[in-house]
Each structure stands twice: as C-alpha cells, then as structure tokens.
Scaffold this motif. Structure first.
Motif, PDB file in Angstrom:
ATOM      1  N   GLU A  99       0.634  -1.299   0.048  1.00  0.00           N
ATOM      2  CA  GLU A  99      -0.084  -0.102   0.102  1.00  0.00           C
ATOM      3  C   GLU A  99       0.794   1.137   0.119  1.00  0.00           C
ATOM      4  O   GLU A  99       0.951   1.932   0.891  1.00  0.00           O
ATOM      5  CB  GLU A  99      -0.925  -0.034   1.214  1.00  0.00           C
ATOM      6  N   PRO A 100       1.406   1.449  -1.138  1.00  0.00           N
ATOM      7  CA  PRO A 100       2.333   2.661  -0.981  1.00  0.00           C
ATOM      8  C   PRO A 100       1.755   3.891  -0.925  1.00  0.00           C
ATOM      9  O   PRO A 100       2.468   4.817  -0.525  1.00  0.00           O
ATOM     10  CB  PRO A 100       3.135   2.627  -2.722  1.00  0.00           C
ATOM     11  N   VAL A 101       0.665   4.081  -1.226  1.00  0.00           N
ATOM     12  CA  VAL A 101      -0.142   5.485  -0.948  1.00  0.00           C
ATOM     13  C   VAL A 101      -1.354   5.253  -0.327  1.00  0.00           C
ATOM     14  O   VAL A 101      -2.079   4.530  -0.598  1.00  0.00           O
ATOM     15  CB  VAL A 101      -0.464   6.132  -2.394  1.00  0.00           C
ATOM     16  N   GLU A 102      -1.516   6.244   0.753  1.00  0.00           N
ATOM     17  CA  GLU A 102      -2.681   5.990   1.716  1.00  0.00           C
ATOM     18  C   GLU A 102      -3.548   7.090   1.198  1.00  0.00           C
ATOM     19  O   GLU A 102      -4.824   6.633   1.333  1.00  0.00           O
ATOM     20  CB  GLU A 102      -2.224   6.076   3.088  1.00  0.00           C
ATOM     21  N   THR A 139      -7.946  -1.626  -6.120  1.00  0.00           N
ATOM     22  CA  THR A 139      -6.515  -1.220  -6.134  1.00  0.00           C
ATOM     23  C   THR A 139      -6.402   0.318  -5.808  1.00  0.00           C
ATOM     24  O   THR A 139      -5.400   0.816  -5.799  1.00  0.00           O
ATOM     25  CB  THR A 139      -6.000  -1.320  -7.491  1.00  0.00           C
ATOM     26  N   ALA A 140      -7.423   0.996  -5.446  1.00  0.00           N
ATOM     27  CA  ALA A 140      -7.417   2.310  -4.977  1.00  0.00           C
ATOM     28  C   ALA A 140      -6.923   2.437  -3.863  1.00  0.00           C
ATOM     29  O   ALA A 140      -6.967   1.575  -2.735  1.00  0.00           O
ATOM     30  CB  ALA A 140      -8.747   2.976  -5.380  1.00  0.00           C
ATOM     31  N   PRO A 141      -6.114   3.760  -3.387  1.00  0.00           N
ATOM     32  CA  PRO A 141      -5.658   3.810  -1.935  1.00  0.00           C
ATOM     33  C   PRO A 141      -6.962   3.931  -1.085  1.00  0.00           C
ATOM     34  O   PRO A 141      -8.192   4.310  -1.709  1.00  0.00           O
ATOM     35  CB  PRO A 141      -5.203   5.229  -2.251  1.00  0.00           C
ATOM     36  N   PRO A 142      -6.815   4.021   0.057  1.00  0.00           N
ATOM     37  CA  PRO A 142      -7.930   4.077   1.186  1.00  0.00           C
ATOM     38  C   PRO A 142      -8.603   5.398   0.712  1.00  0.00           C
ATOM     39  O   PRO A 142      -9.892   5.322   1.179  1.00  0.00           O
ATOM     40  CB  PRO A 142      -7.291   3.787   2.583  1.00  0.00           C
ATOM     41  N   TYR A 143      -8.059   6.383   0.449  1.00  0.00           N
ATOM     42  CA  TYR A 143      -8.572   7.710   0.289  1.00  0.00           C
ATOM     43  C   TYR A 143      -7.990   8.278  -0.937  1.00  0.00           C
ATOM     44  O   TYR A 143      -6.965   8.175  -1.318  1.00  0.00           O
ATOM     45  CB  TYR A 143      -8.060   8.560   1.572  1.00  0.00           C
ATOM     46  N   VAL A 144      -8.929   8.771  -1.620  1.00  0.00           N
ATOM     47  CA  VAL A 144      -8.449   9.502  -3.080  1.00  0.00           C
ATOM     48  C   VAL A 144      -9.739  10.404  -3.491  1.00  0.00           C
ATOM     49  O   VAL A 144     -10.940  10.343  -2.922  1.00  0.00           O
ATOM     50  CB  VAL A 144      -8.541   8.140  -4.208  1.00  0.00           C
ATOM     51  N   GLY A 145      -9.129  11.405  -4.198  1.00  0.00           N
ATOM     52  CA  GLY A 145     -10.085  12.562  -4.679  1.00  0.00           C
ATOM     53  C   GLY A 145      -9.427  13.465  -5.467  1.00  0.00           C
ATOM     54  O   GLY A 145      -8.128  13.239  -5.976  1.00  0.00           O
ATOM     55  N   ILE A 146      -9.844  14.615  -5.539  1.00  0.00           N
ATOM     56  CA  ILE A 146      -9.183  15.782  -6.515  1.00  0.00           C
ATOM     57  C   ILE A 146      -9.268  17.114  -5.806  1.00  0.00           C
ATOM     58  O   ILE A 146      -9.705  17.242  -4.703  1.00  0.00           O
ATOM     59  CB  ILE A 146     -10.058  16.014  -7.774  1.00  0.00           C
ATOM     60  N   ARG A 147      -8.074  17.709  -6.038  1.00  0.00           N
ATOM     61  CA  ARG A 147      -8.108  19.053  -5.654  1.00  0.00           C
ATOM     62  C   ARG A 147      -8.517  20.215  -6.505  1.00  0.00           C
ATOM     63  O   ARG A 147      -7.964  20.205  -7.683  1.00  0.00           O
ATOM     64  CB  ARG A 147      -6.734  19.563  -5.232  1.00  0.00           C
ATOM     65  N   MET A 148      -9.506  20.805  -6.550  1.00  0.00           N
ATOM     66  CA  MET A 148     -10.084  21.820  -7.679  1.00  0.00           C
ATOM     67  C   MET A 148      -9.534  22.997  -7.435  1.00  0.00           C
ATOM     68  O   MET A 148      -8.740  23.270  -6.765  1.00  0.00           O
ATOM     69  CB  MET A 148     -11.598  21.871  -7.309  1.00  0.00           C
ATOM     70  N   PRO A 177     -17.476   6.790  -3.932  1.00  0.00           N
ATOM     71  CA  PRO A 177     -16.418   5.841  -2.957  1.00  0.00           C
ATOM     72  C   PRO A 177     -16.653   6.277  -1.573  1.00  0.00           C
ATOM     73  O   PRO A 177     -16.645   7.599  -1.377  1.00  0.00           O
ATOM     74  CB  PRO A 177     -15.065   5.808  -3.686  1.00  0.00           C
ATOM     75  N   ASP A 178     -16.349   5.506  -0.791  1.00  0.00           N
ATOM     76  CA  ASP A 178     -16.432   5.590   0.718  1.00  0.00           C
ATOM     77  C   ASP A 178     -15.124   6.597   1.113  1.00  0.00           C
ATOM     78  O   ASP A 178     -15.262   7.282   1.797  1.00  0.00           O
ATOM     79  CB  ASP A 178     -16.293   4.096   1.703  1.00  0.00           C
ATOM     80  N   THR A 414     -12.351   1.484  22.175  1.00  0.00           N
ATOM     81  CA  THR A 414     -13.428   2.276  23.253  1.00  0.00           C
ATOM     82  C   THR A 414     -12.579   3.298  23.811  1.00  0.00           C
ATOM     83  O   THR A 414     -13.140   4.302  24.181  1.00  0.00           O
ATOM     84  CB  THR A 414     -13.781   1.157  24.229  1.00  0.00           C
ATOM     85  N   LEU A 415     -11.270   2.939  24.530  1.00  0.00           N
ATOM     86  CA  LEU A 415     -10.763   4.057  25.443  1.00  0.00           C
ATOM     87  C   LEU A 415     -10.404   5.196  24.565  1.00  0.00           C
ATOM     88  O   LEU A 415     -10.455   6.387  24.937  1.00  0.00           O
ATOM     89  CB  LEU A 415      -9.339   3.349  25.746  1.00  0.00           C
ATOM     90  N   ALA A 416     -10.098   5.196  23.035  1.00  0.00           N
ATOM     91  CA  ALA A 416      -9.774   6.272  22.120  1.00  0.00           C
ATOM     92  C   ALA A 416     -11.084   6.929  21.744  1.00  0.00           C
ATOM     93  O   ALA A 416     -10.857   7.979  21.223  1.00  0.00           O
ATOM     94  CB  ALA A 416      -9.086   5.682  21.114  1.00  0.00           C
ATOM     95  N   GLY A 417     -12.431   6.312  21.974  1.00  0.00           N
ATOM     96  CA  GLY A 417     -13.532   6.902  21.669  1.00  0.00           C
ATOM     97  C   GLY A 417     -13.976   6.681  20.161  1.00  0.00           C
ATOM     98  O   GLY A 417     -14.598   7.443  19.424  1.00  0.00           O
ATOM     99  N   ARG A 418     -13.212   5.795  19.647  1.00  0.00           N
ATOM    100  CA  ARG A 418     -13.530   5.320  18.270  1.00  0.00           C
ATOM    101  C   ARG A 418     -14.850   4.144  18.273  1.00  0.00           C
ATOM    102  O   ARG A 418     -14.806   3.619  19.127  1.00  0.00           O
ATOM    103  CB  ARG A 418     -12.141   4.579  17.620  1.00  0.00           C
ATOM    104  N   THR A 419     -15.412   4.280  17.028  1.00  0.00           N
ATOM    105  CA  THR A 419     -16.369   3.237  16.688  1.00  0.00           C
ATOM    106  C   THR A 419     -15.535   1.883  16.192  1.00  0.00           C
ATOM    107  O   THR A 419     -14.639   2.014  15.478  1.00  0.00           O
ATOM    108  CB  THR A 419     -16.944   3.693  15.506  1.00  0.00           C
ATOM    109  N   PRO A 420     -15.756   0.829  16.960  1.00  0.00           N
ATOM    110  CA  PRO A 420     -14.745  -0.417  16.832  1.00  0.00           C
ATOM    111  C   PRO A 420     -14.814  -0.635  15.417  1.00  0.00           C
ATOM    112  O   PRO A 420     -15.908  -0.736  14.734  1.00  0.00           O
ATOM    113  CB  PRO A 420     -15.445  -1.305  17.467  1.00  0.00           C
ATOM    114  N   ALA A 421     -13.799  -1.148  14.918  1.00  0.00           N
ATOM    115  CA  ALA A 421     -13.851  -1.934  13.514  1.00  0.00           C
ATOM    116  C   ALA A 421     -14.086  -0.934  12.353  1.00  0.00           C
ATOM    117  O   ALA A 421     -14.429  -1.317  11.298  1.00  0.00           O
ATOM    118  CB  ALA A 421     -14.782  -3.155  13.401  1.00  0.00           C
ATOM    119  N   THR A 422     -13.560   0.401  12.588  1.00  0.00           N
ATOM    120  CA  THR A 422     -13.561   1.224  11.461  1.00  0.00           C
ATOM    121  C   THR A 422     -12.396   1.032  10.387  1.00  0.00           C
ATOM    122  O   THR A 422     -11.462   0.526  10.914  1.00  0.00           O
ATOM    123  CB  THR A 422     -13.568   2.493  11.780  1.00  0.00           C
ATOM    124  N   PRO A 423     -12.736   1.362   9.148  1.00  0.00           N
ATOM    125  CA  PRO A 423     -11.560   1.174   8.328  1.00  0.00           C
ATOM    126  C   PRO A 423     -10.726   1.945   8.391  1.00  0.00           C
ATOM    127  O   PRO A 423     -10.566   2.994   8.807  1.00  0.00           O
ATOM    128  CB  PRO A 423     -12.542   1.473   6.699  1.00  0.00           C
TER     129      PRO A 423
END
Length: 423
Positions: A99-102, A139-148, A177-178, A414-423
């Motif tokens: 995963e070279p690009v996040e 094959t997409a990175p976890p996050y992707v989009g454009i700068r307009m 995409p998510d 839970t300690l960090a205030g996160r929703t468990p099992a988030t991507p």
C-alpha cells in the motif's frame, strides 16, 4: 446525605445551560474515530494514470535499492537506532509493496495549471473513470479524490465545472467511493467555504444523495485564512461555515510562506510563519473532528546518492518534527519521499510502543506500577489513539500491542472514543 440545594435549583441550572450543551455537542463532537492517512500524495491530473499508485511504490522501492540497499545503510542515513533498523526497513519495504499510497489527490490546481476548457473537462472525466475503476478493482488507495481550482472569481467557474464533472462521473460509474476526499484550495474568506457547502448540497439534491454525504478539506494557503482584517482567527470561522462538512485543514507550505513575504530559500515547514499558522489551525480544529495535515518539502530525493541522502535526511527530520507536534499527516510530492515518510512514521510509533503500552496497561489496572506516572482519562485516550494510529499505518501489529497492553483492538477503540472496526 444532607444537602442544601434543592432539585429545583439543579433543574434550573440545567435549563439555563441547555443551549450551551447543545452548542458544545454541535461544535465540538470530538475526533471522527476513523483512520487518518499519514500522508497525501499529490499528482497533477495530466500525469495521473491507472498505474500511478503502483508506479510510485515501484519507484520508491527502486530508490531504496539504489541508495540504501539494506537495513543498516538506510538506518545510517536517517540516524535510526540499531534496534529499529531492521523492523523499520522491513516494514517500509512491505508497505511500499502492499500500500504505497494512503491518500491520493489528483490535482487540477497549481500542479495542473490553466488549460483549455475541453482539455480540463476531458481530464476530469478521465480521473473519475480511473478512480471508479480502481475502487471497483480494489486497487485504489484508502482515500482518493481531487483538488479543484479555488472559488476566487478568476477560476471559480472552472473549479465548479471540474468538481461537477468528476462527481457526476463517479455517480455514473456506480456512486461515490467511501474514501472520497475533495480539497478546496486558497480559501481566504469563510463565505467561500459557505459556497462550497452549497455546491455539495446542490449536488446531493440533484443526485438523490443523503444530506451531508460530501465533505471536503480546507487548504490553508493564505494569510487571510489565519488572521482576518478584524484581527480574528479566520480559520475557526471557516470550520463553522463548513457546517460539519470540513474533514481536514491542510497547510500549504509555499503559498502561505510566500504570502508572508518569506524568500524562496527559506520557505519550509519549520519556518516560524509555518509554526504560527499551524498552531492557530491546531487550536481552532481541536475537538471539532477536523483533522490537521502539515505541508510538504519541495526538496526532491533525485540525482546522485549524496544528494538523495541529503533530501532524505531533510524530509525525515521534517516528518518527525510534524509528528512530535501532533500533525499526523503531510503532503508528499515525489515517489522518493515515500521511504522516508514511512521510516519516520514507523520509527515514531515503534520507539514509543513499550512506554505507551505500559502506561495504558497501568491506567486500565488502576495502578501506577513502575511507570511513576498517574495518567488521567484524557491521557489514556491519547495513548490509545497513539497505538491505533500505529496499527492503522502498519507500524505496529495487533498481536504485539495486545501482548504489551493486555488490550484487544476493540478495547483500544473504546478507550480512544472510536467506533470499533472502522476502516
């Protein structure tokens, strides 16, 4: 137990603060509780292809093979301690292969420039098609989009049209995409953020999307974004103007430095004007759920080995500096930056692993033990967040964290205030 204040007094106090309670909940919802990428890779739209992400990973691996072919040589260049040399080098290589690009930003602004409308139209449609295909293929990175382009008068219509073509293309290919991320650059007034909110709202209505589905990052590149003409911290007004749609504040190193009159030779992420801007951003964003990203260096690791090593050392130092200041994300402009991005990030999380784990375990057990530190809930939340960020990027393994803390991933969430099992 005897008391003096009646229930009516407590109820009256609660009523008087109800509006404040609601305002606090609206403005300061806390961290979003999802993975934050460690970087954003910036690729001009005309250079973006279906193979861009893999090509960046391959170029980064080739740079390692040529200029630091083993763990010892890589650690020597960056000054890593002996005990981190092998694990960091191994993990960096694995990351570049897997995963070279996040986070990828296809750029239609400064990196793309001004083109004939037909050319930019085609590039925006092509970007949407390639992103949709990559997401469908996995094959997409976890996050992707454009700068307009920004919403200033000279390029406003062009920026809006590119955004519309890109989003419409994604919808035609199956939906948004998510991990979609949009970046609004060169914001000077909160009213421009309000306009971006309206664009998002109108697109959602036109395509039957849920209200609030589309968020965006605000790029802080102008002095007016930090301090307004009335002396107020403008960036806080921009977060408010986003009406919950702002996902991040991204510092623009070179535009902001130039706006402050800093000469080209001294424009850097560690210049005092940069530190001031980011400190204001940090305080304005605290508790709002809006994340921070540092900028980039324009010193590229290219050429002979000595020059590459110099650029790597600079980049590694700047990334480390950002991490220590709680800027957990930054921008990378060249494949050669990836080895040092991940080396800095992985060393940062691994060198603090045992101490953070010991403190967190002591907190959960309600004992100070051998740590000599009596941590409070806020610090336990920060310790959990530190470990989770290390897990998210691949610096740490779930098994070793659980072994050291006695806590499973869900416990850390839970300690960090996160929703468990988030991507």
């Amino acid at each position: 137990m005897r008391t003096s204040l009646s229930g009516a007094v407590r109820a009256s106090i609660a009523d008087s603060l109800a509006a404040v309670d609601a305002e606090l909940a609206r403005r300061y919802p806390g961290a979003p509780g999802t993975r934050q990428p460690v970087h954003t890779v910036y690729v001009p739209a005309d250079l973006f292809t279906a193979g861009t992400v893999r090509d960046w990973g391959d170029q980064a691996l080739a740079a390692l093979a040529e200029h630091a072919p083993d763990a010892a040589s890589f650690a020597a260049v960056l000054g890593l301690p002996d005990d981190l040399a092998e694990p960091v080098h191994t993990r960096v290589r694995a990351k570049l292969e897997r995963e070279p690009v996040e986070d990828l930003r296809i750029d239609f602004e400064d990196g793309y420039g001004h083109r004939p409308d037909a050319e930019e139209d085609a590039a925006a449609a092509r970007a949407a098609s390639l992103v949709a295909a990559a997401c469908a293929e996995g094959t997409a990175p976890p996050y992707v989009g454009i700068r307009m382009k920004c919403l200033e008068a000279a390029v406003r219509d062009r920026g809006i049209r590119t955004l519309d073509i890109f989003l419409t293309g994604l919808m035609a290919a199956g939906g948004l995409p998510d991990g979609l991320v949009l970046t609004l650059p060169k914001v000077t007034y909160a009213e421009q953020v309000t306009a971006m909110v309206r664009l998002c709202e109108e697109f959602e209505k036109a395509r039957g999307l849920a209200p609030g589905r589309i968020g965006f990052e605000i790029q802080i590149e102008t002095t007016q974004a930090i301090l307004g003409p009335d002396g107020r911290a403008t960036v806080a007004r921009m977060i408010d103007a986003a009406q919950g749609r702002a996902t991040g504040l991204h510092y623009g190193t070179f535009d902001y430095s130039a706006a402050c009159g800093v000469g080209a030779a001294h424009q850097s992420m560690d210049h005092p004007v940069a530190d001031h801007a980011k400190a204001v951003m940090q305080v304005a964003a605290a508790g709002t759920g809006v994340r921070l990203s540092d900028g980039s260096t324009n010193v590229l690791p290219v050429g002979p080995t000595e020059r590459v090593h110099d650029a790597w050392q600079l980049h590694h130092r700047l990334v480390r500096r950002s991490l220590a200041r709680a800027y957990y994300q930054g921008w990378d402009m060249h494949p050669g930056h990836l080895p040092t991005r991940y080396a800095a990030v992985y060393a940062f999380y691994r060198e603090g692993l045992e101490a953070a784990a010991e403190r967190l375990a002591a907190y959960v057990d309600r004992t100070v033990g051998g740590t000599g530190i009596a941590d409070e809930p806020a610090t336990a939340k920060a310790l959990s967040g530190h470990l989770l960020r290390g897990l998210d990027c691949g610096a740490l393994d779930a098994a070793e964290v659980e072994r050291l803390t006695g806590l499973a991933r869900t416990d850390l969430d839970t300690l960090a205030g996160r929703t468990p099992a988030t991507p």
